[in-house]
Design an enzyme around this catalytic site. Structure first.
Site, mmCIF file in Angstrom:
data_model
loop_
_atom_site.group_PDB
_atom_site.id
_atom_site.type_symbol
_atom_site.label_atom_id
_atom_site.label_comp_id
_atom_site.label_asym_id
_atom_site.label_seq_id
_atom_site.Cartn_x
_atom_site.Cartn_y
_atom_site.Cartn_z
ATOM 1 N N ASN A 129 0.834 -1.239 -0.063
ATOM 2 C CA ASN A 129 0.110 -0.010 0.015
ATOM 3 C C ASN A 129 0.708 1.247 0.067
ATOM 4 O O ASN A 129 1.514 1.668 0.992
ATOM 5 C CB ASN A 129 -0.997 -0.051 1.223
ATOM 6 C CG ASN A 129 -1.806 1.313 1.520
ATOM 7 O OD1 ASN A 129 -1.817 2.048 0.289
ATOM 8 N ND2 ASN A 129 -2.251 1.381 2.766
ATOM 9 N N GLU A 172 -6.974 4.740 7.651
ATOM 10 C CA GLU A 172 -6.646 6.087 7.307
ATOM 11 C C GLU A 172 -7.936 6.635 6.847
ATOM 12 O O GLU A 172 -8.279 7.755 6.691
ATOM 13 C CB GLU A 172 -5.622 6.267 6.400
ATOM 14 C CG GLU A 172 -4.153 6.221 7.492
ATOM 15 C CD GLU A 172 -2.999 5.725 6.448
ATOM 16 O OE1 GLU A 172 -2.985 5.737 5.504
ATOM 17 O OE2 GLU A 172 -1.975 5.163 7.239
ATOM 18 N N HIS A 209 -9.550 1.121 4.904
ATOM 19 C CA HIS A 209 -8.418 1.386 5.450
ATOM 20 C C HIS A 209 -8.359 2.257 6.781
ATOM 21 O O HIS A 209 -9.348 3.104 6.815
ATOM 22 C CB HIS A 209 -7.219 2.060 4.614
ATOM 23 C CG HIS A 209 -5.812 1.926 4.948
ATOM 24 N ND1 HIS A 209 -5.542 2.929 5.951
ATOM 25 C CD2 HIS A 209 -4.859 1.044 5.023
ATOM 26 C CE1 HIS A 209 -4.008 2.532 6.317
ATOM 27 N NE2 HIS A 209 -3.813 1.665 5.717
ATOM 28 N N GLU A 262 -5.491 -5.052 10.834
ATOM 29 C CA GLU A 262 -4.735 -3.781 10.825
ATOM 30 C C GLU A 262 -4.827 -2.967 12.123
ATOM 31 O O GLU A 262 -5.633 -2.309 12.130
ATOM 32 C CB GLU A 262 -4.617 -2.820 9.839
ATOM 33 C CG GLU A 262 -4.132 -3.404 8.430
ATOM 34 C CD GLU A 262 -3.581 -2.718 7.628
ATOM 35 O OE1 GLU A 262 -2.431 -2.952 7.115
ATOM 36 O OE2 GLU A 262 -4.145 -1.514 7.404
ATOM 37 N N LYS A 292 0.164 4.289 -0.267
ATOM 38 C CA LYS A 292 -0.558 5.359 0.207
ATOM 39 C C LYS A 292 -0.355 6.701 -0.804
ATOM 40 O O LYS A 292 -0.296 6.233 -1.777
ATOM 41 C CB LYS A 292 0.025 5.620 1.667
ATOM 42 C CG LYS A 292 -0.220 4.423 2.481
ATOM 43 C CD LYS A 292 -0.025 4.818 3.814
ATOM 44 C CE LYS A 292 0.214 3.510 4.718
ATOM 45 N NZ LYS A 292 0.034 3.867 6.269
ATOM 46 N N SER A 315 3.282 -1.985 10.506
ATOM 47 C CA SER A 315 4.660 -1.655 10.872
ATOM 48 C C SER A 315 5.389 -2.971 10.511
ATOM 49 O O SER A 315 6.345 -3.408 11.231
ATOM 50 C CB SER A 315 5.018 -1.336 12.428
ATOM 51 O OG SER A 315 4.565 -0.049 12.593
ATOM 52 N N GLY A 337 2.169 2.604 10.751
ATOM 53 C CA GLY A 337 3.026 3.662 10.427
ATOM 54 C C GLY A 337 3.656 4.078 11.960
ATOM 55 O O GLY A 337 4.263 5.152 11.753
#
Ligand code: PEP
Length: 246
Positions: free
Chosen positions: A7, A95, A93, A164, A9, A209, A170
């Site tokens: 991904n 985010e 996701h 996740e 992003k 991560s 991140g």
């Protein structure tokens, strides 16, 4: 077959994306026993559609809207992504959920739209740190899954799920593989309950991560049926190491 997904992003323009793919292709060894997926920004999809033709690397999108077309400024639909040779779409996701306010109802509509188009969604679920601290992890995952899969329970074989944990994305602090495995088992049991005729095609990926140094620890466990990789997928060398971490 296990799936290793990148991904990117909101990273890489067309030029950088081309260079990355050329490098990654040069690093690939055996590809028959694993699936490799790149999810670049929308703007690089057309270029990668051409570059990835007749290669073992598959193409996916990071998001979509649930309508096929119309007055939805700034949005991209599943049929448009299909035309670009996307096979996968990341849906829900963290985010998207937490920065852009996507709720479970919208995520459910997006899943339905992807399935109607024959695109395979990667549904992301995961708890926040405060939810984990309050002992709510399994409850949060169960709620997200039940709402996301509402009305499409019979189609769960056509969906992959990425666990996740939000606090691991991140941050450089992954879940322990053992904690991830216990959530993966919980998800597998739950989707079997939701769809008793499940053939077993749904893969449960871990994301948060992951890097070359810790990927083998996750992939040691058969319950980890793939990885969704953000930061460490941005360099072809580190992504290739993760692809070959098992
Ligand atoms: C992600 O964005 O899906 C992700 C797992 O990011 P990172 O690997 O950077 O934690």
């Amino acid at each position: 077959m296990r799936l290793i997904a990148a991904n990117w992003k909101m990273n890489k323009g067309i030029h950088e994306a081309q260079e990355y793919i050329r490098k990654l292709l040069s690093l690939l060894k055996t590809t028959e026993d694993r699936e490799i997926l790149i999810c670049p920004p929308f703007t690089a999809l057309c270029e990668l559609k051409n570059l990835l033709k007749e290669t073992p690397i598959k193409l996916g999108a990071q998001n979509c809207y649930y309508k096929k077309s119309g007055a939805f400024t700034g949005e991209i639909s599943p049929p448009m992504l299909k035309e670009l040779n996307c096979e996968y779409i990341i849906v829900g996701h963290s985010e998207r959920r937490h920065i852009f306010g996507e709720d479970d109802e919208l995520i459910n509509k997006k899943l339905i739209a992807c399935l109607e188009e024959g695109l395979r969604p990667i549904l992301c679920v995961g708890e926040r740190l405060e939810e984990r601290s309050a002992g709510m992890t399994f409850k949060v995952i169960e709620t997200q899954l039940r709402l996301a899969l509402s009305g499409i329970e019979d189609y769960t074989d056509s969906i992959d799920i990425a666990y996740e944990p939000v606090w691991a994305i991140g941050t450089g602090v992954p879940a322990t593989p053992e904690d991830a495995v216990s959530v993966h088992r919980f998800i597998k049991d739950l989707i079997r309950e939701i769809n008793p005729s499940l053939k077993g095609d749904t893969r449960i990926l871990y994301g948060g991560s992951v890097k070359p140094s810790n990927a083998p620890e996750f992939m040691k466990f058969e319950e980890i049926e793939g990885l969704l990789v953000g930061g460490a997928s941005l360099e072809p060398e580190s992504f290739a190491q993760i692809v070959y971490s098992f």
